[in-house]
Write an enzyme that holds these catalytic residues in place. Structure first.
Site, PDB file in Angstrom:
ATOM      1  N   SER A  27       2.174  -2.318   2.349  1.00  0.00           N
ATOM      2  CA  SER A  27       1.836  -2.120   0.946  1.00  0.00           C
ATOM      3  C   SER A  27       2.289  -3.347   0.170  1.00  0.00           C
ATOM      4  O   SER A  27       3.195  -4.070   0.609  1.00  0.00           O
ATOM      5  CB  SER A  27       2.546  -0.874   0.410  1.00  0.00           C
ATOM      6  OG  SER A  27       2.564  -0.851  -1.007  1.00  0.00           O
TER       7      SER A  27
ATOM      8  N   TYR B 228       9.938   4.676  -0.748  1.00  0.00           N
ATOM      9  CA  TYR B 228       8.708   4.067  -0.256  1.00  0.00           C
ATOM     10  C   TYR B 228       8.846   2.551  -0.200  1.00  0.00           C
ATOM     11  O   TYR B 228       8.497   1.919   0.810  1.00  0.00           O
ATOM     12  CB  TYR B 228       7.552   4.464  -1.172  1.00  0.00           C
ATOM     13  CG  TYR B 228       6.196   3.957  -0.734  1.00  0.00           C
ATOM     14  CD1 TYR B 228       5.495   4.595   0.280  1.00  0.00           C
ATOM     15  CD2 TYR B 228       5.606   2.851  -1.339  1.00  0.00           C
ATOM     16  CE1 TYR B 228       4.246   4.142   0.690  1.00  0.00           C
ATOM     17  CE2 TYR B 228       4.356   2.389  -0.939  1.00  0.00           C
ATOM     18  CZ  TYR B 228       3.680   3.044   0.069  1.00  0.00           C
ATOM     19  OH  TYR B 228       2.453   2.593   0.470  1.00  0.00           O
TER      20      TYR B 228
END
Length: 255
Positions: free
Chosen positions: A143, A156
């Site tokens: 990401s 995350y």
């Protein structure tokens, strides 16, 4: 991209970006093992879609955050398709909490699914590549938040930051054995996790305005990049991250 004769495992492969990766790999000629832990009906539909288009795919229920699950996926690829050529660490979860809010259970869950699965998926796949000869490729679906802080989403971001160093360290370690490790890092993508934003015109416009290319990516655009990384066209790429973000990391302060 030509992937005929290649056998690939995709974890978390029956929905969202994972399903798009499966479609792109199959369209390029790869045989695909689709990992899932829920929604077997979606997996069955995806297998039917791939096979109807002349491709090869099989669904396997396995927990990719355990070594037993990873071994099951790899053994299925070998049993069904003769070998393993690439392993895509795509399984992931996002639970938003700040540092001051996050609890131990949530942090452990995110790290187990996002990072532990990638570490041991990379390890087991590399062991198989080396044992069978001919090299191989691990793709870690990361990401922009492996590098770009997102306040309120600590677990995350930490998991993806760990994936960044997994890719770099493993890529350097495994290069002499002919094994490549590359991360593909999406920005904003039109998946169920962003459904609320995409349905709200105001929120969607705000998001798109923060992206230099002024649009949210479709999952297929991520899938196509993964297929490229798996292919021999990318054979000189390893220990690095390919960002597929429309320029958002350089055009916005954050999401």
């Amino acid at each position: 991209m030509e992937l005929s004769g290649k056998s690939v495992v995709v974890t978390g492969g029956n929905s969202g970006i994972g399903a798009a990766i499966v479609r792109s790999l199959a369209a390029a000629g790869a045989a695909v093992v689709i990992d899932y832990v829920a929604h077997p009906e979606d997996t069955a539909d995806l297998v039917k879609e791939v096979t109807a288009g002349g491709g090869r795919a099989i669904g396997v229920e396995a927990d990719a955050s355990t070594t037993a699950g990873i071994d099951k996926l790899i053994q299925t690829a070998v049993d069904e398709f003769g070998r393993l050529d690439a392993y895509v660490n795509n399984a992931g979860v996002e639970k938003r909490h700040s540092l001051l809010e996050v609890d131990e259970k949530t942090f452990h869950e995110v790290m187990t699914i996002n990072l532990k699965s990638a570490v041991f998926g990379t390890q087991r796949a590399a062991q198989r590549f080396i044992a069978q000869g001919g090299g191989g490729v691990v793709v870690n679906v990361s990401s922009v938040h492996e590098d770009w802080p997102m306040p309120g989403n600590l677990s995350y971001c930490v998991s993806k930051g760990g994936m960044r160093m997994l890719t770099r360290t493993a890529g350097v370690e495994l290069g002499p054995q002919g094994v490549r490790v590359v991360s593909v890092a999406p920005g904003a993508v039109n998946t169920p996790i962003n459904a609320a934003t995409m349905k709200d015109d105001s929120l969607r416009q705000r998001l798109e305005n923060s992206i230099p290319l002024r649009e949210v990516a479709e999952p297929s655009q991520i899938g196509d990049v993964v297929a490229f990384v798996v292919s021999d066209a990318a054979k000189y790429m390893t220990a690095t991250t390919v960002f597929v973000d429309g320029g958002i990391m350089h055009g916005s302060v954050g999401l």
